[in-house]
Design an enzyme around this catalytic site. Sequence first.
Site: not given
Length: 256
Positions: A89, A91, A94, A116, A136, A159-160
């Site tokens: 979340g 961003g 985006t 994702d 991942n 995210i890592s």
Amino acid sequence: MHTLTPPSCFSGASTHRLSLPGPIQAVKLKPVAVTRVRAGSMEPGRNNAVTSVEKATNIRWHDCPIRNIDRQNLLQQKGCVIWITGLSGSGKSTLACALSRELHYRGHLTYVLDGDNLRHGLNRDLSFKAEDRAENIRRVGEVAKLFADAGVICIASLISPYRKDRDACRSLVPQSTFIEVFMDFPLEICEARDPKGLYKLARTGKIKGFTGTDDPYEPPLNCEIVLQPENGKCPSPQTMAEQVVSYLQQNGFLHS
Ligand SMILES: Nc1ncnc2c1ncn2[C@@H]1O[C@H](COP(=O)(O)OS(=O)(=O)O)[C@@H](OP(=O)(O)O)[C@H]1O
Ligand SMILES: Nc1ncnc2c1ncn2[C@@H]1O[C@H](COP(=O)(O)OP(=O)(O)O)[C@@H](O)[C@H]1O
């Protein structure tokens, strides 16, 4: 229109001539020695397609006459990895899309590797436990390395959460071509956005091990770009994308 210059590795080397494709000759392959992972060493419950992989030995690197610098000259850009890290979340996706669009309109070749999205294919066998997150990130780091070597501006948004995993990806590519971008937006902002409702599920115990609520996130200590709220407000994705583009311009990644 770019003028094609001969590949750097050809200059002055009369023995290295570019030959046109001719008839394919049959090549006799030598058997490759393999080290089999014993069945007993497989970890129960884990994806054994990964742990049972036969490790090849006696393998050699095969160089290709067209090299990274040749592709860079063709594309008029320097391949790199822009690694966007941050909470769910914050961003990342985006920004990745805004940046890709901005660069594309300026005539640069980009490719987005989004966490994702990759979990729908390449990484579909991985969970969110620490070792799977590490795998991942490792896989995406390797893919990003190939894109960068191809001359592409590769934008990875994951995210890592673990510093050592991100640092391992950094070490895969030439120095200065790994640009880590930290989405430094507090949990409260990310949680208030909650576009997928995942924080809500995590807070009510329906998701376990969610980053930021009951799983760790290790912020970068020394990254290239930090994006933060300004005067309590989050900059627009376009503003942040332009900030990254400025970095690329100032550091010689965009030749024209
Ligand atoms: N437990 C848990 N923790 C964190 N995130 C979760 C989890 N479960 C599902 N999701 C969703 O998966 C997206 C993160 O995938 P990543 O591959 O980027 O994660 S990681 O880098 O391996 O940590 C993440 O996407 P973003 O919200 O875009 O970050 C979530 O939508
Ligand atoms: N700069 C921004 N300002 C305001 N809202 C944003 C901004 N960037 C992203 N958002 C919104 O926040 C939510 C999460 O963004 P997303 O890119 O999906 O984050 P992440 O990929 O890190 O999970 C989305 O609803 C998105 O529209």
